[in-house]
Motif scaffolding. Sequence first.
Motif, PDB file in Angstrom:
ATOM      1  N   ILE A 123       0.761  -0.934  -0.156  1.00 41.51           N
ATOM      2  CA  ILE A 123      -0.233   0.166  -0.560  1.00 41.51           C
ATOM      3  C   ILE A 123       0.942   1.396  -0.319  1.00 41.51           C
ATOM      4  CG2 ILE A 123      -1.736   1.618   1.353  1.00 41.51           C
ATOM      5  CD1 ILE A 123      -2.750  -1.418   2.069  1.00 41.51           C
ATOM      6  N   HIS A 124       1.771   1.617   1.098  1.00 41.42           N
ATOM      7  CA  HIS A 124       2.922   2.454   1.126  1.00 41.42           C
ATOM      8  C   HIS A 124       3.814   2.355  -0.696  1.00 41.42           C
ATOM      9  CE1 HIS A 124       2.694   1.715   5.208  1.00 41.42           C
ATOM     10  NE2 HIS A 124       2.280   2.397   5.466  1.00 41.42           N
ATOM     11  N   ALA A 125       4.188   1.434  -1.207  1.00 45.40           N
ATOM     12  CA  ALA A 125       5.064   1.544  -2.102  1.00 45.40           C
ATOM     13  C   ALA A 125       3.907   2.167  -3.159  1.00 45.40           C
ATOM     14  CB  ALA A 125       5.703  -0.017  -2.552  1.00 45.40           C
ATOM     15  N   ASN A 126       2.883   1.518  -3.583  1.00 43.24           N
ATOM     16  CA  ASN A 126       1.687   1.398  -4.674  1.00 43.24           C
ATOM     17  C   ASN A 126       1.329   2.968  -4.385  1.00 43.24           C
ATOM     18  OD1 ASN A 126       2.671  -0.363  -6.092  1.00 43.24           O
ATOM     19  ND2 ASN A 126       0.952  -1.796  -4.626  1.00 43.24           N
ATOM     20  N   PHE A 127       0.905   3.875  -3.456  1.00 43.28           N
ATOM     21  CA  PHE A 127       0.432   5.445  -2.824  1.00 43.28           C
ATOM     22  C   PHE A 127       1.457   6.038  -3.940  1.00 43.28           C
ATOM     23  CE2 PHE A 127      -0.657   8.730  -1.189  1.00 43.28           C
ATOM     24  CZ  PHE A 127      -2.249   8.426  -0.472  1.00 43.28           C
ATOM     25  N   LYS A 128      -0.352   6.854  -4.663  1.00 41.97           N
ATOM     26  CA  LYS A 128       0.112   7.976  -5.775  1.00 41.97           C
ATOM     27  C   LYS A 128       0.202   9.543  -5.027  1.00 41.97           C
ATOM     28  CE  LYS A 128      -0.730   9.496 -10.009  1.00 41.97           C
ATOM     29  NZ  LYS A 128       0.515   8.757 -10.332  1.00 41.97           N
ATOM     30  N   LEU A 129       1.244   9.676  -4.461  1.00 39.88           N
ATOM     31  CA  LEU A 129       1.721  10.834  -4.007  1.00 39.88           C
ATOM     32  C   LEU A 129       1.449  12.305  -4.951  1.00 39.88           C
ATOM     33  CD1 LEU A 129       4.974   9.900  -2.379  1.00 39.88           C
ATOM     34  CD2 LEU A 129       2.571  10.389  -1.566  1.00 39.88           C
ATOM     35  N   TRP A 130       0.359  13.079  -4.575  1.00 33.82           N
ATOM     36  CA  TRP A 130       0.059  14.033  -5.458  1.00 33.82           C
ATOM     37  C   TRP A 130       0.572  15.687  -5.150  1.00 33.82           C
ATOM     38  CZ3 TRP A 130      -3.001  12.465  -8.983  1.00 33.82           C
ATOM     39  CH2 TRP A 130      -3.194  11.257  -9.125  1.00 33.82           C
ATOM     40  N   PRO A 131       0.988  16.555  -5.142  1.00 31.92           N
ATOM     41  CA  PRO A 131       1.716  17.834  -5.492  1.00 31.92           C
ATOM     42  C   PRO A 131       1.348  18.079  -3.733  1.00 31.92           C
ATOM     43  CG  PRO A 131       0.929  18.228  -8.045  1.00 31.92           C
ATOM     44  CD  PRO A 131       0.199  16.915  -7.244  1.00 31.92           C
ATOM     45  N   GLY A 132       0.066  17.888  -2.658  1.00 39.16           N
ATOM     46  CA  GLY A 132      -0.060  18.502  -1.979  1.00 39.16           C
ATOM     47  C   GLY A 132       0.334  17.691  -0.714  1.00 39.16           C
ATOM     48  N   ASN A 133       0.747  16.382  -1.255  1.00 41.89           N
ATOM     49  CA  ASN A 133       1.330  15.323  -0.213  1.00 41.89           C
ATOM     50  C   ASN A 133       2.919  16.195   0.187  1.00 41.89           C
ATOM     51  OD1 ASN A 133      -0.399  13.194  -2.112  1.00 41.89           O
ATOM     52  ND2 ASN A 133      -0.713  12.946  -0.029  1.00 41.89           N
ATOM     53  N   TYR A 134       3.014  16.646  -1.362  1.00 43.93           N
ATOM     54  CA  TYR A 134       4.710  16.482  -0.728  1.00 43.93           C
ATOM     55  C   TYR A 134       5.134  18.240  -0.481  1.00 43.93           C
ATOM     56  CZ  TYR A 134       5.886  12.935  -4.239  1.00 43.93           C
ATOM     57  OH  TYR A 134       6.426  11.946  -4.649  1.00 43.93           O
ATOM     58  N   VAL A 135       3.857  19.540  -0.520  1.00 45.46           N
ATOM     59  CA  VAL A 135       3.641  20.573  -0.312  1.00 45.46           C
ATOM     60  C   VAL A 135       3.175  20.451   1.712  1.00 45.46           C
ATOM     61  CG1 VAL A 135       2.338  22.898   0.152  1.00 45.46           C
ATOM     62  CG2 VAL A 135       2.481  21.431  -2.613  1.00 45.46           C
ATOM     63  N   ALA A 136       2.402  19.839   1.580  1.00 47.08           N
ATOM     64  CA  ALA A 136       1.874  19.181   3.531  1.00 47.08           C
ATOM     65  C   ALA A 136       3.836  18.703   4.185  1.00 47.08           C
ATOM     66  CB  ALA A 136       1.141  18.244   3.734  1.00 47.08           C
ATOM     67  N   TYR A 137       4.368  17.914   3.721  1.00 47.88           N
ATOM     68  CA  TYR A 137       5.342  17.201   4.475  1.00 47.88           C
ATOM     69  C   TYR A 137       6.863  18.844   4.587  1.00 47.88           C
ATOM     70  CZ  TYR A 137       9.721  14.510   4.978  1.00 47.88           C
ATOM     71  OH  TYR A 137      10.495  13.974   4.923  1.00 47.88           O
ATOM     72  N   ASN A 150       1.823  12.384   5.885  1.00 39.36           N
ATOM     73  CA  ASN A 150       1.758  10.595   5.975  1.00 39.36           C
ATOM     74  C   ASN A 150       2.326  10.088   5.416  1.00 39.36           C
ATOM     75  OD1 ASN A 150       2.329  10.543   9.194  1.00 39.36           O
ATOM     76  ND2 ASN A 150       0.512  10.264   9.658  1.00 39.36           N
ATOM     77  N   PRO A 151       1.922   9.836   4.013  1.00 36.43           N
ATOM     78  CA  PRO A 151       2.058   9.161   2.910  1.00 36.43           C
ATOM     79  C   PRO A 151       3.153   9.208   2.335  1.00 36.43           C
ATOM     80  CG  PRO A 151      -0.561   9.925   2.763  1.00 36.43           C
ATOM     81  CD  PRO A 151       0.689  10.712   3.383  1.00 36.43           C
ATOM     82  N   LYS A 182       5.801   6.641   1.806  1.00 33.57           N
ATOM     83  CA  LYS A 182       6.882   5.980   1.441  1.00 33.57           C
ATOM     84  C   LYS A 182       8.540   6.203   1.468  1.00 33.57           C
ATOM     85  CE  LYS A 182       5.580   5.835  -2.899  1.00 33.57           C
ATOM     86  NZ  LYS A 182       4.403   6.134  -4.243  1.00 33.57           N
ATOM     87  N   LYS A 183       8.769   6.838   1.891  1.00 35.42           N
ATOM     88  CA  LYS A 183      10.043   7.506   2.297  1.00 35.42           C
ATOM     89  C   LYS A 183      11.245   6.098   3.205  1.00 35.42           C
ATOM     90  CE  LYS A 183      12.474  10.966   3.363  1.00 35.42           C
ATOM     91  NZ  LYS A 183      12.688  12.472   3.898  1.00 35.42           N
ATOM     92  N   ASN A 184      10.372   5.633   4.312  1.00 34.12           N
ATOM     93  CA  ASN A 184      10.640   5.020   5.066  1.00 34.12           C
ATOM     94  C   ASN A 184      10.863   3.227   4.678  1.00 34.12           C
ATOM     95  OD1 ASN A 184      10.534   6.597   6.983  1.00 34.12           O
ATOM     96  ND2 ASN A 184       8.789   5.941   7.861  1.00 34.12           N
ATOM     97  N   LEU A 185       9.984   3.189   2.952  1.00 32.91           N
ATOM     98  CA  LEU A 185      10.786   1.805   2.643  1.00 32.91           C
ATOM     99  C   LEU A 185      11.879   1.779   1.763  1.00 32.91           C
ATOM    100  CD1 LEU A 185       7.052   1.658   0.419  1.00 32.91           C
ATOM    101  CD2 LEU A 185       7.828   0.481   2.632  1.00 32.91           C
ATOM    102  N   GLN A 186      12.944   2.903   1.842  1.00 33.61           N
ATOM    103  CA  GLN A 186      14.165   3.357   1.228  1.00 33.61           C
ATOM    104  C   GLN A 186      15.043   2.894   1.845  1.00 33.61           C
ATOM    105  OE1 GLN A 186      14.198   7.925   0.083  1.00 33.61           O
ATOM    106  NE2 GLN A 186      12.396   7.049  -1.447  1.00 33.61           N
TER     107      GLN A 186
END
Length: 383
Positions: free
Chosen positions: A310-324, A374-375, A379-383
């Motif tokens: 689920i974490h690997a396949n989650f599609k991250l959108w611009p808002g996810n990165y902005v929020a992070y 959090n998504p 995803k970062k934690n999978l690396q």
Amino acid sequence: MSDNVNTMDFESIRPYNDSEVKEAIARLCSVPYFHRIIAFLFPNVPAEAILAKLAQVETVDQFQSAFILPFLNGLEKKTTKGITISGTENVVPGQSYLFMTNHRDIILDSAFLNYKLYDSNFKTTEIGIGDNLLIYEWITDLVKLNKSFVVKRNLPVRQMMEASSTLSAYMRHSIADCNKNLWISHREGRTKDGNDRTQASVLKMLNLSGGDDIVKAFAELHILPVAISYEYDPTDYLKAYQYQLKRDNPSYKKSQQDDLDHMNMGLQGQKGRVHFALGKPITEADLQPLSGLNKNQFMNALCEMIDKQIHANFKLWPGNYVAYDILNNTTEMSANYTAEEKEAYIAYVDEHMSHLPECDTEYVRNMIYTMFANPVVNKKNLQ
């Protein structure tokens, strides 16, 4: 599948079968509130035309194709910027699966998945729905017509064990013996902070009907992890505000009206782009390395196996990165969004915050950022 399934009573939880469709539709059409729903779902079609079409429906599949799927098609156009699906190559036509997804929207996670499976020429799923949402009899009729089975909740311990055993047997029987597809969330209730984690209790429920060989028991279910990614969440500010209410009053519990409000907002609100990523079914070969673990260790390892997909396949959108980046006061993810996209996301959060009554603004805003960030963390934690 064990023989004791024949002695189990699935009547209170199973979906309607074709012989029950006509009566259920007649009951639905006699409910004034259902007429309001028809007007919302099909604003450009006279209610009489919809009711006449429903009167001709005789099977569950006809109900879905005549009523549910056209509604979802309209909802996609009205409230999203498009729904996409990937990983369909992992689904073998004719094989049955337990589609296990992260959970963000009360109604649309399973509904949109079925819509996209239908579009891709696969069987739709039966849908697990909590009985806490069956607030009115017409809701029960509507969801059972739409291939939903009931997950009973908030029972005394002994009754809960019996209900869980029945649910487990029903799901295993449906997949292994009846070759049906099923959908269930990977946890009880929605993920409100965006940190999608499978609950071991869900897997333990599934194993109640599994027998002694735990590897074969889970292999038989053909669990297929699915990542659902909404660009925007119409209910994010409601979820964030509930966190504040719980913080300020630890005994706070949401009401039936809260569930209705979330369902309505989830249906009507703008969701941006929506993506379903079908993972790879979990096979006996995948599970065999876990066979030496005790039961709790096995469940935790299987949770992790599902979560990784689920974490690997989650599609991250611009808002996810902005929020992070906002939450962490960094520009680490800035290559993944433009200045315009950052501005648009902040404006989106501001607009949602404006719908709330007086609240702890900083806390609630940070909770919204957290559920989007959090998504990225996962995803970062999978690396």
